[in-house]
Design a protein around this motif. Sequence first.
Motif, PDB file in Angstrom:
ATOM      1  N   ASP A   1       0.766  -0.440  -8.954  1.00 50.65           N
ATOM      2  CA  ASP A   1       1.235  -0.033  -7.625  1.00 50.65           C
ATOM      3  C   ASP A   1       0.571  -0.873  -6.539  1.00 50.65           C
ATOM      4  O   ASP A   1       1.205  -1.226  -5.531  1.00 50.65           O
TER       5      ASP A   1
ATOM      6  N   ARG B   1       7.867   5.032  -2.210  1.00 49.99           N
ATOM      7  CA  ARG B   1       6.712   5.620  -2.889  1.00 49.99           C
ATOM      8  C   ARG B   1       5.521   5.619  -1.939  1.00 49.99           C
ATOM      9  O   ARG B   1       5.137   4.583  -1.396  1.00 49.99           O
ATOM     10  N   SER B   2       4.914   6.785  -1.745  1.00 52.49           N
ATOM     11  CA  SER B   2       3.888   6.960  -0.712  1.00 52.49           C
ATOM     12  C   SER B   2       2.666   6.071  -0.926  1.00 52.49           C
ATOM     13  O   SER B   2       2.111   5.524   0.037  1.00 52.49           O
ATOM     14  N   THR B   3       2.238   5.901  -2.182  1.00 49.43           N
ATOM     15  CA  THR B   3       1.045   5.076  -2.425  1.00 49.43           C
ATOM     16  C   THR B   3       1.309   3.614  -2.081  1.00 49.43           C
ATOM     17  O   THR B   3       0.448   2.938  -1.496  1.00 49.43           O
TER      18      THR B   3
ATOM     19  N   SER C   1       1.509   3.289   1.771  1.00 49.95           N
ATOM     20  CA  SER C   1       0.188   3.384   2.390  1.00 49.95           C
ATOM     21  C   SER C   1      -0.627   2.110   2.182  1.00 49.95           C
ATOM     22  O   SER C   1      -1.182   1.543   3.127  1.00 49.95           O
ATOM     23  N   ASP C   2      -0.681   1.643   0.925  1.00 48.62           N
ATOM     24  CA  ASP C   2      -1.457   0.443   0.631  1.00 48.62           C
ATOM     25  C   ASP C   2      -0.858  -0.800   1.292  1.00 48.62           C
ATOM     26  O   ASP C   2      -1.577  -1.643   1.842  1.00 48.62           O
TER      27      ASP C   2
END
Length: 452
Positions: free
Chosen positions: A47, A125-127, A130-131
């Motif tokens: 991810d 996808r939230s991860t 965010s990254d």
Amino acid sequence: MTSINKMKEMPIRKLLLSMSLPIMVSMLIQALYNIVDSMFVAQYSQDALAAVSLAFPIQTLIVAVSVGTAAGLNSLLSRKLGEQNFKEANEVANHGVLAALLSGIPFMIFGIFFAQTFISAFSDRSTIISDGTTYTLICTVCSSAVLVEIAYERLFQATGHAMYNMYMQGAGALINIILDPIFIFGWFGFPAMGVTGAALATVTGQILAVLLGIYLQRRHVKELHISFRGFHLKKHIFAQMYAVGFPSIIMQSIVTVLTIGMNAILVGFSETAVSVFSVYFKLQNFVFMAVFGMNNALVAIIGYNFGARQKERILSSIRFAIQMAVLIMLIGTLIFQLFPQALLQLFNADAAMLKIGVPALRIISLSFLFAGVSIELSALFQALGKGISSLMISLCRQLLIVLPCAYLLARFSELDSIWYAFLIAEAFAMVIALFLYRKIKISMIDPMEHSL
């Protein structure tokens, strides 16, 4: 002025190699630490690699503005030095550094206000969002470091001090490589910051490289005096710089458009396909940067000798540069053909990534030889102030042909067939480059009266 005199007097092969090798090494180091950056991120998680891959177009846009601004600086500065006009050469150098510094402001604004919107356009996808947002924010806020660093590289090239590029890039790369695992995985008591740590390691290396470049220029490059005391802005210098620089920015920005376009096409298959394309781009940079290193030296050599009216040195330079570029690209092609799985395993590739990546690397690398010729001819066009011709070549290589072909192949065929779009585009661009070279040679080079 011995470093200036060698531009006119040293045998062309020796001059091009002596100027190119330090630039090649510095750019290969740059490509290496980009690869190492992704390698460490891939070890952290897939991810995280996807997040950095989605941020990659913004990084290429920063580099596009950096390289374009520096190309205009290099071309104009080399010509002023070739004319022995050192007063105007200093004015050009000051304007070039200022232009690089100010060019970071729009990226800073983008990062603060629009980074999340950009990343969200390619993933839900939230991860990853965010990254990717954090990585983009850090890189854009500190983007002036890249811009000024590349400007100083071109100052060193134009004055014949290309060795200092290697010192500057090497120092920045070394810092980045050392800090990457420390910041990403939390070594030696540092918190494990993942993607955030990768971004911080990158910008720290860039900032330290700039500081070293400023020191080296002030200490050792006596041909130029960069200072903003008593500085007077001259619009005509910016106009002349960006006559070459702006088309070059557009030309380099095509990589960003290409990456965004390819990501949009590939995400319809899988996020793994997007990661494969990002990994490929960083791997191919390791080959292409060697050719671009020679390209940058060639701009300075041809620009100087055009100003000095040295016809045979111009022609000898371009012939030898093309020969060397083809050799480098041939080696790169063989590596991609023979060891695609090993290259992908550097990024912790799983079975799905290998299934997509192995044919991708083999197919796209078939286009390398064509690209080598086009890139060196583009250097000639830049050095002679023909930025539009360089722009036309890049438009053919990386936008007008490749994206429509990739789109059509994606609609009517399987994923593997998309990669043939690069081969088609590079072959077509080489033909156009050779046609433009013939026209420019007849109109600008052949009429020269003086030759060695």
